[in-house]
Design a protein around this motif. Sequence first.
Motif, PDB file in Angstrom:
ATOM      1  N   VAL A 113      35.986  34.626  30.029  1.00 33.24           N
ATOM      2  CA  VAL A 113      36.028  34.694  31.491  1.00 33.24           C
ATOM      3  C   VAL A 113      37.441  34.485  32.030  1.00 33.24           C
ATOM      4  O   VAL A 113      37.636  34.352  33.236  1.00 33.24           O
ATOM      5  N   THR A 114      38.435  34.469  31.131  1.00 33.44           N
ATOM      6  CA  THR A 114      39.821  34.319  31.577  1.00 33.44           C
ATOM      7  C   THR A 114      40.522  35.661  31.732  1.00 33.44           C
ATOM      8  O   THR A 114      41.652  35.722  32.212  1.00 33.44           O
ATOM      9  N   THR A 115      39.851  36.745  31.310  1.00 31.24           N
ATOM     10  CA  THR A 115      40.433  38.086  31.388  1.00 31.24           C
ATOM     11  C   THR A 115      39.553  38.973  32.257  1.00 31.24           C
ATOM     12  O   THR A 115      38.345  39.058  32.029  1.00 31.24           O
ATOM     13  N   PRO A 116      40.119  39.643  33.259  1.00 33.62           N
ATOM     14  CA  PRO A 116      39.301  40.529  34.106  1.00 33.62           C
ATOM     15  C   PRO A 116      38.670  41.654  33.303  1.00 33.62           C
ATOM     16  O   PRO A 116      39.219  42.124  32.314  1.00 33.62           O
ATOM     17  N   SER A 117      37.505  42.075  33.738  1.00 36.51           N
ATOM     18  CA  SER A 117      36.790  43.196  33.127  1.00 36.51           C
ATOM     19  C   SER A 117      36.637  44.285  34.166  1.00 36.51           C
ATOM     20  O   SER A 117      36.288  44.011  35.327  1.00 36.51           O
ATOM     21  N   VAL A 118      36.882  45.536  33.769  1.00 39.16           N
ATOM     22  CA  VAL A 118      36.711  46.656  34.689  1.00 39.16           C
ATOM     23  C   VAL A 118      35.275  46.705  35.202  1.00 39.16           C
ATOM     24  O   VAL A 118      35.024  46.919  36.390  1.00 39.16           O
ATOM     25  N   ARG A 167      37.402  38.584  40.601  1.00 39.95           N
ATOM     26  CA  ARG A 167      37.597  38.615  42.057  1.00 39.95           C
ATOM     27  C   ARG A 167      39.069  38.475  42.410  1.00 39.95           C
ATOM     28  O   ARG A 167      39.550  39.091  43.366  1.00 39.95           O
ATOM     29  N   ASP A 168      39.793  37.658  41.656  1.00 44.37           N
ATOM     30  CA  ASP A 168      41.237  37.520  41.897  1.00 44.37           C
ATOM     31  C   ASP A 168      41.958  38.839  41.611  1.00 44.37           C
ATOM     32  O   ASP A 168      42.870  39.235  42.353  1.00 44.37           O
ATOM     33  N   ALA A 169      41.559  39.516  40.542  1.00 42.70           N
ATOM     34  CA  ALA A 169      42.182  40.795  40.211  1.00 42.70           C
ATOM     35  C   ALA A 169      41.892  41.825  41.300  1.00 42.70           C
ATOM     36  O   ALA A 169      42.776  42.614  41.673  1.00 42.70           O
ATOM     37  N   VAL A 170      40.674  41.830  41.819  1.00 42.69           N
ATOM     38  CA  VAL A 170      40.319  42.735  42.913  1.00 42.69           C
ATOM     39  C   VAL A 170      41.199  42.470  44.131  1.00 42.69           C
ATOM     40  O   VAL A 170      41.706  43.405  44.772  1.00 42.69           O
ATOM     41  N   SER A 171      41.416  41.199  44.461  1.00 47.03           N
ATOM     42  CA  SER A 171      42.245  40.854  45.619  1.00 47.03           C
ATOM     43  C   SER A 171      43.666  41.363  45.453  1.00 47.03           C
ATOM     44  O   SER A 171      44.274  41.867  46.416  1.00 47.03           O
ATOM     45  N   PHE A 220      49.243  47.471  36.423  1.00 47.39           N
ATOM     46  CA  PHE A 220      48.511  46.281  36.844  1.00 47.39           C
ATOM     47  C   PHE A 220      47.216  46.118  36.045  1.00 47.39           C
ATOM     48  O   PHE A 220      46.910  45.044  35.525  1.00 47.39           O
ATOM     49  N   MET A 221      46.437  47.203  35.916  1.00 47.01           N
ATOM     50  CA  MET A 221      45.175  47.113  35.209  1.00 47.01           C
ATOM     51  C   MET A 221      45.377  46.922  33.712  1.00 47.01           C
ATOM     52  O   MET A 221      44.610  46.206  33.059  1.00 47.01           O
ATOM     53  N   ASP A 222      46.406  47.527  33.154  1.00 45.17           N
ATOM     54  CA  ASP A 222      46.683  47.348  31.733  1.00 45.17           C
ATOM     55  C   ASP A 222      47.025  45.892  31.429  1.00 45.17           C
ATOM     56  O   ASP A 222      46.518  45.310  30.460  1.00 45.17           O
TER      57      ASP A 222
END
Length: 272
Positions: free
Chosen positions: A15-20, A38-42, A209-211
Amino acid sequence: MREEESGIDEFGVDVTTPSVARMYDHYLGGKDNYAVDRDAVSELDKVVPSTKPLAINNRRFLQRVVRILAQDYGIRQFLDHGSGLPTQDNVHQVSQRVDPASRVVYVDNDPIVLAHGRALLQENDFTSVIQADMRETDAIFDHPEVRRLIDLDRPVAALFVSVMHCIPDSSDPAALVRRVTERLPSGSFLVINQLVSEDKATRDFVTDFMDRSTHGNWGRVRQAHEVERYFDGLEILDPGLGEINDWRPDSDLGPRQLTDEWYEFGGVARKP
Protein backbone atom coordinates in the motif's frame (compact mmCIF):
# COMPACT_ATOMS: atom_id res chain seq x y z
CA MET A 1 -9.91 -0.32 3.18
CA ARG A 2 -7.61 -1.20 6.06
CA GLU A 3 -3.97 -0.20 5.73
CA GLU A 4 -1.27 -1.96 7.76
CA GLU A 5 1.68 -0.23 9.43
CA SER A 6 4.01 -2.63 7.62
CA GLY A 7 2.85 -1.28 4.27
CA ILE A 8 1.21 -4.60 3.35
CA ASP A 9 -2.57 -4.93 3.63
CA GLU A 10 -4.74 -7.97 4.38
CA PHE A 11 -4.59 -9.02 0.71
CA GLY A 12 -0.78 -8.94 0.62
CA VAL A 13 -0.82 -5.71 -1.39
CA ASP A 14 1.94 -3.10 -1.04
CA VAL A 15 0.00 0.00 0.00
CA THR A 16 3.05 2.28 -0.25
CA THR A 17 3.03 2.27 -4.07
CA PRO A 18 0.16 3.70 -6.16
CA SER A 19 -1.73 1.31 -8.42
CA VAL A 20 -3.26 2.35 -11.73
CA ALA A 21 -6.31 0.17 -11.00
CA ARG A 22 -6.84 1.72 -7.57
CA MET A 23 -6.30 5.27 -8.85
CA TYR A 24 -8.95 4.59 -11.49
CA ASP A 25 -11.23 3.20 -8.78
CA HIS A 26 -10.85 6.46 -6.85
CA TYR A 27 -11.69 8.55 -9.93
CA LEU A 28 -14.87 6.49 -10.34
CA GLY A 29 -15.90 7.10 -6.73
CA GLY A 30 -14.95 3.64 -5.49
CA LYS A 31 -13.66 2.68 -2.06
CA ASP A 32 -11.05 0.09 -3.01
CA ASN A 33 -8.08 2.44 -2.87
CA TYR A 34 -5.51 3.73 -0.40
CA ALA A 35 -4.09 7.07 0.71
CA VAL A 36 -1.10 6.59 -1.59
CA ASP A 37 -3.46 6.24 -4.57
CA ARG A 38 -5.48 9.31 -3.58
CA ASP A 39 -2.29 11.33 -3.11
CA ALA A 40 -1.10 10.33 -6.58
CA VAL A 41 -4.47 11.35 -8.05
CA SER A 42 -4.17 14.77 -6.38
CA GLU A 43 -0.72 15.32 -7.85
CA LEU A 44 -1.81 14.18 -11.30
CA ASP A 45 -4.82 16.48 -11.25
CA LYS A 46 -2.58 19.52 -10.80
CA VAL A 47 -1.29 19.10 -14.34
CA VAL A 48 -4.09 17.14 -16.06
CA PRO A 49 -7.30 18.31 -14.32
CA SER A 50 -9.55 16.63 -16.89
CA THR A 51 -8.73 13.13 -15.67
CA LYS A 52 -11.84 12.46 -13.56
CA PRO A 53 -14.40 13.16 -16.34
CA LEU A 54 -12.10 11.29 -18.72
CA ALA A 55 -12.22 8.22 -16.42
CA ILE A 56 -16.00 8.38 -16.09
CA ASN A 57 -16.50 8.70 -19.84
CA ASN A 58 -14.11 5.83 -20.42
CA ARG A 59 -16.24 3.65 -18.17
CA ARG A 60 -19.34 4.63 -20.11
CA PHE A 61 -17.60 3.76 -23.36
CA LEU A 62 -16.84 0.29 -22.01
CA GLN A 63 -20.45 -0.25 -20.95
CA ARG A 64 -21.76 1.04 -24.28
CA VAL A 65 -19.45 -1.15 -26.35
CA VAL A 66 -20.24 -4.31 -24.39
CA ARG A 67 -23.98 -3.71 -24.66
CA ILE A 68 -23.81 -3.05 -28.41
CA LEU A 69 -21.57 -6.06 -29.10
CA ALA A 70 -23.95 -8.28 -27.12
CA GLN A 71 -27.21 -6.84 -28.49
CA ASP A 72 -26.35 -6.03 -32.08
CA TYR A 73 -23.55 -8.48 -32.90
CA GLY A 74 -24.51 -11.49 -30.78
CA ILE A 75 -21.26 -11.65 -28.83
CA ARG A 76 -21.53 -13.89 -25.78
CA GLN A 77 -17.86 -14.16 -24.77
CA PHE A 78 -15.68 -11.37 -23.40
CA LEU A 79 -12.01 -11.46 -22.41
CA ASP A 80 -11.21 -8.26 -20.51
CA HIS A 81 -7.46 -7.53 -20.40
CA GLY A 82 -6.30 -5.23 -17.60
CA SER A 83 -9.83 -5.14 -16.22
CA GLY A 84 -9.09 -3.28 -13.00
CA LEU A 85 -11.23 -3.45 -9.89
CA PRO A 86 -14.83 -4.63 -10.21
CA THR A 87 -17.20 -1.69 -10.16
CA GLN A 88 -20.91 -1.21 -10.64
CA ASP A 89 -22.17 -2.24 -14.07
CA ASN A 90 -19.09 -4.11 -15.14
CA VAL A 91 -18.70 -6.23 -18.29
CA HIS A 92 -20.44 -9.33 -16.92
CA GLN A 93 -23.41 -7.32 -15.65
CA VAL A 94 -23.90 -5.49 -18.94
CA SER A 95 -23.50 -8.57 -21.12
CA GLN A 96 -25.54 -10.85 -18.88
CA ARG A 97 -28.48 -8.48 -18.98
CA VAL A 98 -28.60 -9.25 -22.69
CA ASP A 99 -28.03 -12.99 -22.15
CA PRO A 100 -27.57 -14.47 -18.65
CA ALA A 101 -25.34 -17.15 -20.19
CA SER A 102 -22.78 -14.64 -21.50
CA ARG A 103 -19.29 -15.58 -20.40
CA VAL A 104 -16.67 -13.14 -19.11
CA VAL A 105 -13.08 -13.56 -17.95
CA TYR A 106 -11.37 -10.61 -16.29
CA VAL A 107 -7.55 -10.48 -16.46
CA ASP A 108 -5.41 -8.28 -14.20
CA ASN A 109 -2.03 -8.55 -12.48
CA ASP A 110 -3.01 -6.58 -9.35
CA PRO A 111 -3.59 -9.02 -6.44
CA ILE A 112 -6.31 -6.82 -4.99
CA VAL A 113 -8.29 -7.21 -8.23
CA LEU A 114 -8.08 -10.98 -7.86
CA ALA A 115 -9.19 -10.90 -4.21
CA HIS A 116 -12.14 -8.57 -4.73
CA GLY A 117 -13.13 -10.07 -8.06
CA ARG A 118 -13.29 -13.63 -6.76
CA ALA A 119 -15.33 -12.55 -3.75
CA LEU A 120 -17.77 -10.68 -5.98
CA LEU A 121 -18.10 -13.41 -8.57
CA GLN A 122 -18.09 -16.55 -6.44
CA GLU A 123 -21.76 -17.24 -7.21
CA ASN A 124 -21.53 -16.43 -10.94
CA ASP A 125 -20.68 -19.60 -12.86
CA PHE A 126 -20.26 -17.76 -16.17
CA THR A 127 -17.71 -15.19 -14.95
CA SER A 128 -14.19 -15.50 -13.59
CA VAL A 129 -11.17 -13.37 -12.75
CA ILE A 130 -7.57 -14.49 -13.21
CA GLN A 131 -4.33 -12.90 -12.10
CA ALA A 132 -2.01 -12.53 -15.07
CA ASP A 133 0.04 -9.98 -16.93
CA MET A 134 -2.00 -9.01 -20.00
CA ARG A 135 1.16 -9.32 -22.11
CA GLU A 136 1.34 -13.07 -21.43
CA THR A 137 -1.05 -14.08 -24.20
CA ASP A 138 -0.28 -17.79 -24.23
CA ALA A 139 -0.55 -18.07 -20.44
CA ILE A 140 -3.91 -16.30 -20.52
CA PHE A 141 -5.42 -18.37 -23.31
CA ASP A 142 -4.11 -21.57 -21.73
CA HIS A 143 -5.41 -20.70 -18.24
CA PRO A 144 -7.93 -23.27 -16.93
CA GLU A 145 -10.60 -20.63 -16.33
CA VAL A 146 -10.25 -19.26 -19.84
CA ARG A 147 -10.43 -22.78 -21.24
CA ARG A 148 -13.51 -23.46 -19.10
CA LEU A 149 -15.44 -20.36 -20.12
CA ILE A 150 -14.20 -19.26 -23.54
CA ASP A 151 -14.97 -21.36 -26.61
CA LEU A 152 -12.46 -20.43 -29.30
CA ASP A 153 -14.64 -21.93 -31.98
CA ARG A 154 -17.04 -19.02 -31.45
CA PRO A 155 -16.43 -15.23 -31.70
CA VAL A 156 -14.92 -13.49 -28.70
CA ALA A 157 -14.63 -9.81 -27.79
CA ALA A 158 -11.12 -9.06 -26.51
CA LEU A 159 -11.10 -5.84 -24.51
CA PHE A 160 -8.12 -3.53 -24.00
CA VAL A 161 -9.96 -0.57 -22.53
CA SER A 162 -7.73 2.24 -21.25
CA VAL A 163 -4.82 -0.11 -20.56
CA MET A 164 -2.45 0.10 -23.53
CA HIS A 165 -0.77 3.18 -22.03
CA CYS A 166 0.36 0.82 -19.21
CA ILE A 167 2.44 -1.15 -21.71
CA PRO A 168 5.95 0.18 -22.43
CA ASP A 169 7.32 0.42 -25.94
CA SER A 170 9.78 -2.36 -25.08
CA SER A 171 6.80 -4.74 -24.83
CA ASP A 172 5.41 -3.57 -28.20
CA PRO A 173 1.67 -3.04 -27.61
CA ALA A 174 0.88 -3.44 -31.31
CA ALA A 175 2.53 -6.88 -31.25
CA LEU A 176 0.41 -7.78 -28.23
CA VAL A 177 -2.74 -7.01 -30.21
CA ARG A 178 -1.46 -9.17 -33.09
CA ARG A 179 -0.79 -12.10 -30.76
CA VAL A 180 -4.27 -11.92 -29.29
CA THR A 181 -5.85 -11.52 -32.73
CA GLU A 182 -4.07 -14.65 -33.94
CA ARG A 183 -5.61 -16.67 -31.08
CA LEU A 184 -9.15 -15.46 -31.79
CA PRO A 185 -11.53 -17.02 -34.33
CA SER A 186 -12.77 -15.12 -37.37
CA GLY A 187 -15.63 -12.77 -36.52
CA SER A 188 -14.17 -11.82 -33.15
CA PHE A 189 -13.89 -8.21 -32.01
CA LEU A 190 -11.16 -6.11 -30.44
CA VAL A 191 -11.99 -3.06 -28.36
CA ILE A 192 -8.94 -0.85 -27.87
CA ASN A 193 -8.40 2.64 -26.56
CA GLN A 194 -5.69 4.46 -24.67
CA LEU A 195 -4.68 7.86 -23.38
CA VAL A 196 -3.22 10.15 -26.02
CA SER A 197 -2.07 13.73 -26.24
CA GLU A 198 -0.77 15.85 -29.06
CA ASP A 199 1.00 18.05 -26.51
CA LYS A 200 4.54 16.81 -25.87
CA ALA A 201 4.79 18.45 -22.45
CA THR A 202 1.66 16.62 -21.29
CA ARG A 203 2.87 13.30 -22.69
CA ASP A 204 6.26 13.67 -21.03
CA PHE A 205 4.91 14.79 -17.66
CA VAL A 206 2.26 12.10 -17.28
CA THR A 207 4.52 9.33 -18.55
CA ASP A 208 7.32 10.31 -16.17
CA PHE A 209 5.01 10.92 -13.20
CA MET A 210 3.14 7.62 -13.55
CA ASP A 211 6.31 5.64 -14.21
CA ARG A 212 7.93 7.00 -11.04
CA SER A 213 4.75 6.74 -8.95
CA THR A 214 4.02 3.12 -9.88
CA HIS A 215 7.67 2.03 -9.77
CA GLY A 216 7.77 1.22 -13.44
CA ASN A 217 4.29 -0.28 -13.88
CA TRP A 218 3.47 2.10 -16.70
CA GLY A 219 4.06 2.57 -20.38
CA ARG A 220 3.56 5.83 -22.25
CA VAL A 221 0.98 8.41 -23.22
CA ARG A 222 1.01 8.21 -27.00
CA GLN A 223 -0.28 10.09 -30.02
CA ALA A 224 -3.38 9.11 -31.97
CA HIS A 225 -1.45 7.93 -35.04
CA GLU A 226 0.45 5.44 -32.86
CA VAL A 227 -2.77 3.93 -31.54
CA GLU A 228 -4.09 3.53 -35.09
CA ARG A 229 -1.35 0.93 -35.67
CA TYR A 230 -3.03 -1.40 -33.17
CA PHE A 231 -5.86 -1.85 -35.68
CA ASP A 232 -3.74 -2.87 -38.68
CA GLY A 233 -5.38 -5.74 -40.56
CA LEU A 234 -8.72 -5.41 -38.76
CA GLU A 235 -12.09 -4.21 -40.04
CA ILE A 236 -12.85 -1.04 -38.13
CA LEU A 237 -16.49 -0.57 -37.17
CA ASP A 238 -18.33 2.69 -37.78
CA PRO A 239 -17.87 5.46 -36.86
CA GLY A 240 -14.16 4.66 -37.05
CA LEU A 241 -11.35 5.58 -34.70
CA GLY A 242 -11.43 8.71 -32.62
CA GLU A 243 -12.21 10.19 -29.23
CA ILE A 244 -14.26 7.55 -27.44
CA ASN A 245 -17.17 9.86 -26.56
CA ASP A 246 -17.90 9.96 -30.29
CA TRP A 247 -18.23 6.17 -30.57
CA ARG A 248 -21.99 5.57 -30.98
CA PRO A 249 -23.03 7.85 -28.12
CA ASP A 250 -26.39 7.10 -26.54
CA SER A 251 -26.52 10.25 -24.43
CA ASP A 252 -24.92 13.66 -24.12
CA LEU A 253 -25.30 13.69 -20.34
CA GLY A 254 -21.78 12.51 -19.53
CA PRO A 255 -19.32 14.86 -17.81
CA ARG A 256 -17.42 17.13 -20.14
CA GLN A 257 -13.69 17.66 -20.01
CA LEU A 258 -13.11 21.30 -19.24
CA THR A 259 -9.57 20.97 -20.58
CA ASP A 260 -8.28 18.90 -23.49
CA GLU A 261 -4.67 18.23 -22.60
CA TRP A 262 -5.27 14.52 -23.15
CA TYR A 263 -8.09 12.20 -24.14
CA GLU A 264 -8.98 8.56 -24.79
CA PHE A 265 -8.57 7.51 -28.42
CA GLY A 266 -9.60 4.23 -30.00
CA GLY A 267 -12.53 2.21 -31.28
CA VAL A 268 -13.83 -1.25 -32.13
CA ALA A 269 -12.71 -3.61 -34.91
CA ARG A 270 -13.56 -7.09 -36.18
CA LYS A 271 -11.19 -9.86 -37.19
CA PRO A 272 -11.98 -10.83 -40.81
